[in-house]
Design a protein around this motif. Structure first.
Motif, PDB file in Angstrom:
ATOM      1  N   LEU A 120       5.544  13.556   9.517  1.00 32.21           N
ATOM      2  CA  LEU A 120       5.004  14.906   9.637  1.00 32.21           C
ATOM      3  C   LEU A 120       5.951  15.935   9.039  1.00 32.21           C
ATOM      4  CD1 LEU A 120       3.563  14.726  13.269  1.00 32.21           C
ATOM      5  CD2 LEU A 120       2.287  14.665  11.112  1.00 32.21           C
ATOM      6  N   HIS A 121       7.209  15.580   8.934  1.00 29.93           N
ATOM      7  CA  HIS A 121       8.203  16.474   8.345  1.00 29.93           C
ATOM      8  C   HIS A 121       8.536  16.069   6.905  1.00 29.93           C
ATOM      9  CE1 HIS A 121       8.950  18.478  12.184  1.00 29.93           C
ATOM     10  NE2 HIS A 121       8.874  17.283  12.732  1.00 29.93           N
ATOM     11  N   GLY A 122       7.676  15.233   6.320  1.00 32.25           N
ATOM     12  CA  GLY A 122       7.861  14.853   4.931  1.00 32.25           C
ATOM     13  C   GLY A 122       8.828  13.707   4.716  1.00 32.25           C
ATOM     14  N   GLU A 123       9.235  13.010   5.775  1.00 30.82           N
ATOM     15  CA  GLU A 123      10.170  11.902   5.651  1.00 30.82           C
ATOM     16  C   GLU A 123       9.425  10.582   5.820  1.00 30.82           C
ATOM     17  OE1 GLU A 123      13.306  12.392   8.442  1.00 30.82           O
ATOM     18  OE2 GLU A 123      13.730  14.457   7.853  1.00 30.82           O
ATOM     19  N   LEU A 124       9.895   9.552   5.116  1.00 30.73           N
ATOM     20  CA  LEU A 124       9.321   8.228   5.220  1.00 30.73           C
ATOM     21  C   LEU A 124      10.411   7.234   5.572  1.00 30.73           C
ATOM     22  CD1 LEU A 124       7.054   8.159   2.016  1.00 30.73           C
ATOM     23  CD2 LEU A 124       6.281   8.356   4.387  1.00 30.73           C
ATOM     24  N   SER A 125      10.010   6.109   6.178  1.00 27.77           N
ATOM     25  CA  SER A 125      10.942   5.020   6.446  1.00 27.77           C
ATOM     26  C   SER A 125      10.170   3.716   6.332  1.00 27.77           C
ATOM     27  CB  SER A 125      11.569   5.166   7.833  1.00 27.77           C
ATOM     28  OG  SER A 125      10.573   5.060   8.838  1.00 27.77           O
ATOM     29  N   GLY A 126      10.899   2.609   6.384  1.00 30.16           N
ATOM     30  CA  GLY A 126      10.273   1.304   6.255  1.00 30.16           C
ATOM     31  C   GLY A 126      10.803   0.569   5.039  1.00 30.16           C
ATOM     32  N   ARG A 127      10.152  -0.556   4.720  1.00 27.26           N
ATOM     33  CA  ARG A 127      10.592  -1.407   3.615  1.00 27.26           C
ATOM     34  C   ARG A 127       9.538  -1.426   2.529  1.00 27.26           C
ATOM     35  NH1 ARG A 127      10.569  -7.227   2.562  1.00 27.26           N
ATOM     36  NH2 ARG A 127       9.342  -7.496   4.453  1.00 27.26           N
ATOM     37  N   LEU A 128       9.974  -1.271   1.286  1.00 30.19           N
ATOM     38  CA  LEU A 128       9.079  -1.281   0.131  1.00 30.19           C
ATOM     39  C   LEU A 128       9.650  -2.233  -0.906  1.00 30.19           C
ATOM     40  CD1 LEU A 128       6.608  -0.073  -1.374  1.00 30.19           C
ATOM     41  CD2 LEU A 128       8.177   1.661  -2.288  1.00 30.19           C
ATOM     42  N   THR A 129       8.842  -3.222  -1.300  1.00 32.75           N
ATOM     43  CA  THR A 129       9.267  -4.188  -2.314  1.00 32.75           C
ATOM     44  C   THR A 129       8.379  -4.044  -3.539  1.00 32.75           C
ATOM     45  OG1 THR A 129       9.988  -5.740  -0.613  1.00 32.75           O
ATOM     46  CG2 THR A 129       9.677  -6.617  -2.830  1.00 32.75           C
ATOM     47  N   LEU A 130       9.005  -3.900  -4.700  1.00 31.62           N
ATOM     48  CA  LEU A 130       8.285  -3.726  -5.960  1.00 31.62           C
ATOM     49  C   LEU A 130       8.644  -4.855  -6.916  1.00 31.62           C
ATOM     50  CD1 LEU A 130       9.482  -0.632  -5.078  1.00 31.62           C
ATOM     51  CD2 LEU A 130       7.799  -0.048  -6.835  1.00 31.62           C
ATOM     52  N   HIS A 162      13.814  10.237   0.523  1.00 31.19           N
ATOM     53  CA  HIS A 162      13.483   9.432   1.705  1.00 31.19           C
ATOM     54  C   HIS A 162      14.574   8.379   1.914  1.00 31.19           C
ATOM     55  CE1 HIS A 162       9.553  11.336   1.539  1.00 31.19           C
ATOM     56  NE2 HIS A 162       9.450  10.957   0.282  1.00 31.19           N
ATOM     57  N   PRO A 163      15.754   8.781   2.341  1.00 26.07           N
ATOM     58  CA  PRO A 163      16.878   7.839   2.450  1.00 26.07           C
ATOM     59  C   PRO A 163      16.677   6.744   3.491  1.00 26.07           C
ATOM     60  CG  PRO A 163      17.432   9.982   3.408  1.00 26.07           C
ATOM     61  CD  PRO A 163      16.139  10.163   2.693  1.00 26.07           C
ATOM     62  N   ALA A 164      15.715   6.908   4.395  1.00 24.37           N
ATOM     63  CA  ALA A 164      15.480   5.877   5.405  1.00 24.37           C
ATOM     64  C   ALA A 164      14.626   4.725   4.885  1.00 24.37           C
ATOM     65  CB  ALA A 164      14.808   6.492   6.636  1.00 24.37           C
ATOM     66  N   VAL A 165      14.083   4.852   3.665  1.00 18.15           N
ATOM     67  CA  VAL A 165      13.269   3.781   3.090  1.00 18.15           C
ATOM     68  C   VAL A 165      14.192   2.703   2.519  1.00 18.15           C
ATOM     69  CG1 VAL A 165      11.645   3.179   1.259  1.00 18.15           C
ATOM     70  CG2 VAL A 165      11.307   5.269   2.589  1.00 18.15           C
ATOM     71  N   GLU A 166      13.893   1.459   2.849  1.00 15.27           N
ATOM     72  CA  GLU A 166      14.645   0.309   2.335  1.00 15.27           C
ATOM     73  C   GLU A 166      13.902  -0.248   1.121  1.00 15.27           C
ATOM     74  OE1 GLU A 166      15.877  -4.204   3.773  1.00 15.27           O
ATOM     75  OE2 GLU A 166      15.238  -2.709   5.243  1.00 15.27           O
ATOM     76  N   LEU A 167      14.526  -0.157  -0.048  1.00 14.42           N
ATOM     77  CA  LEU A 167      13.898  -0.609  -1.289  1.00 14.42           C
ATOM     78  C   LEU A 167      14.413  -1.978  -1.688  1.00 14.42           C
ATOM     79  CD1 LEU A 167      13.795   2.442  -3.751  1.00 14.42           C
ATOM     80  CD2 LEU A 167      11.867   1.323  -2.646  1.00 14.42           C
ATOM     81  N   ASP A 168      13.498  -2.802  -2.198  1.00 16.13           N
ATOM     82  CA  ASP A 168      13.873  -4.101  -2.741  1.00 16.13           C
ATOM     83  C   ASP A 168      13.058  -4.339  -4.005  1.00 16.13           C
ATOM     84  OD1 ASP A 168      15.188  -6.485  -2.986  1.00 16.13           O
ATOM     85  OD2 ASP A 168      14.023  -7.546  -1.466  1.00 16.13           O
ATOM     86  N   PHE A 169      13.595  -5.140  -4.918  1.00 18.49           N
ATOM     87  CA  PHE A 169      12.936  -5.381  -6.203  1.00 18.49           C
ATOM     88  C   PHE A 169      12.900  -6.868  -6.504  1.00 18.49           C
ATOM     89  CE2 PHE A 169      14.915  -1.209  -6.402  1.00 18.49           C
ATOM     90  CZ  PHE A 169      13.853  -0.408  -6.795  1.00 18.49           C
ATOM     91  N   ILE A 170      11.777  -7.293  -7.078  1.00 20.44           N
ATOM     92  CA  ILE A 170      11.637  -8.647  -7.607  1.00 20.44           C
ATOM     93  C   ILE A 170      11.477  -8.516  -9.107  1.00 20.44           C
ATOM     94  CG2 ILE A 170      10.261 -10.758  -7.621  1.00 20.44           C
ATOM     95  CD1 ILE A 170       9.281 -10.018  -4.811  1.00 20.44           C
ATOM     96  N   GLU A 171      12.413  -9.051  -9.880  1.00 24.44           N
ATOM     97  CA  GLU A 171      12.354  -8.974 -11.334  1.00 24.44           C
ATOM     98  C   GLU A 171      11.919 -10.328 -11.896  1.00 24.44           C
ATOM     99  OE1 GLU A 171      15.787  -7.087 -13.243  1.00 24.44           O
ATOM    100  OE2 GLU A 171      16.471  -6.518 -11.223  1.00 24.44           O
ATOM    101  N   GLY A 172      11.119 -10.290 -12.943  1.00 19.70           N
ATOM    102  CA  GLY A 172      10.667 -11.536 -13.560  1.00 19.70           C
ATOM    103  C   GLY A 172       9.627 -11.262 -14.613  1.00 19.70           C
ATOM    104  N   SER A 173       8.912 -12.296 -15.008  1.00 23.21           N
ATOM    105  CA  SER A 173       7.839 -12.152 -15.992  1.00 23.21           C
ATOM    106  C   SER A 173       6.640 -11.470 -15.345  1.00 23.21           C
ATOM    107  CB  SER A 173       7.432 -13.522 -16.531  1.00 23.21           C
ATOM    108  OG  SER A 173       6.775 -14.278 -15.524  1.00 23.21           O
ATOM    109  N   GLY A 174       5.707 -11.021 -16.182  1.00 24.29           N
ATOM    110  CA  GLY A 174       4.509 -10.372 -15.660  1.00 24.29           C
ATOM    111  C   GLY A 174       3.735 -11.232 -14.678  1.00 24.29           C
ATOM    112  N   PRO A 175       3.428 -12.491 -15.034  1.00 22.31           N
ATOM    113  CA  PRO A 175       2.718 -13.353 -14.081  1.00 22.31           C
ATOM    114  C   PRO A 175       3.521 -13.625 -12.811  1.00 22.31           C
ATOM    115  CG  PRO A 175       2.493 -14.207 -16.309  1.00 22.31           C
ATOM    116  CD  PRO A 175       3.491 -13.097 -16.383  1.00 22.31           C
TER     117      PRO A 175
END
Length: 305
Positions: free
Chosen positions: A89-99, A121-134
């Protein structure tokens, strides 16, 4: 259908992410028996087989399992977001996001997203999976990622995409290459010279087919999965290449020049992909906003020499 519980979905999402009931149990801090029981109950409730168990080879998802996994991850993410409603409600987000990020787009995508979320949104935990398109889209369909950044030509049938920027391949040359003084180039102009192409399928075969359609055969003595390595080879004037995203110089500091391809050169936009039929959570919506802003500003500032 019997009731499906949140716990069953949590354990199944962990199975989808890890490919193993043992690892899923460790991830959820429960026993393997609890995870296996939850999976059996979930399959019974849905009336569908969600996984194929292979002795010594882990667990793979059935088509039904892939569809359930993507939605299970969405439900879990939404439940986790409940705890951050007040902050939201104050414009802040939290949680885990994987792209998932196609490997050649990681250089541009990952820093921009980290900057956006760390700043806003410093409370958001970001993670990344890198690889080919498929690879990254299959990970998303299995529930291990919420969205992917790919090229348009890589979009899989079970995903829908949104173009972030319209892009076409460019010929990249070293500053002293014999063709560097030309305003634009045709595939026939390139054929006599050595080329180094990205070792990514089916893109490589599509490129060869385009040369064949133009009535010429390219000389491609080298391929590499590393775009920075290709930039270095081109910067040394050893070969040309065909790439999507221009940079002004190679990692070694040698200048690069870019020339448009004359003739048919279909659009291959940078695209964000998401599973069909899965609603975007607040975290995904924020990531979409970040990606749109980054790629719109990036397209306006790309060097064309």
């Amino acid at each position: 259908m019997n009731d499906v519980t949140l716990r069953q979905l949590e354990y199944f999402a962990a199975i989808a992410e890890t490919g193993s009931a043992t690892l899923a149990a460790q991830h959820c801090h429960v026993t393997q028996a609890a995870v296996s029981l939850a999976l059996t109950q979930l399959e019974r409730s849905l009336g569908a087989t969600l996984v194929v168990r292979r002795r010594g080879r882990g667990i793979s998802l059935t088509p039904e399992g892939q569809a359930v996994a993507a939605r299970a991850r969405l439900i879990i993410d939404q439940v986790e977001e409940i705890g951050s409603v007040v902050r939201g409600l104050h414009g802040e987000l939290s949680g885990r996001l994987t792209l998932g990020v196609f490997s050649t787009l990681a250089r541009d995508t990952i820093p921009a997203l980290l900057d956006w979320f760390v700043t806003r949104h410093p409370a958001v935990e970001l993670d990344f999976i890198e690889g080919s398109g498929p690879e990254i889209q299959e990970a998303m369909l299995a529930g291990r990622a919420q969205l992917c950044v790919i090229y348009e030509a890589q979009l899989m049938p079970d995903c829908h995409g949104e173009a972030l920027t319209s892009s076409r391949r460019l010929v990249v040359l070293g500053a002293e290459h014999p063709l560097a003084s030309e305003a634009e180039l045709q595939l026939a102009d390139l054929a006599p010279y050595p080329g180094i192409f990205v070792a990514e399928e089916p893109a490589f075969q599509r490129t060869l087919a385009e040369f064949a359609a133009a009535g010429v055969e390219p000389y491609v003595p080298w391929r590499s999965a590393s775009v920075p390595a290709i930039h270095n080879v081109v910067g040394r004037n050893l070969a040309y290449s065909l790439l999507m995203q221009p940079v002004s110089s190679s990692p070694e500091g040698r200048p690069l020049v870019y020339r448009p391809l004359a003739g048919p050169n279909p659009r291959n936009a940078v695209m964000v992909a998401r599973p069909h039929g899965v609603s975007a959570s607040a975290l995904v919506q924020e990531a979409l906003e970040a990606l749109r802003e980054h790629w719109s500003s990036s397209a306006a500032s790309q060097p064309h020499q």
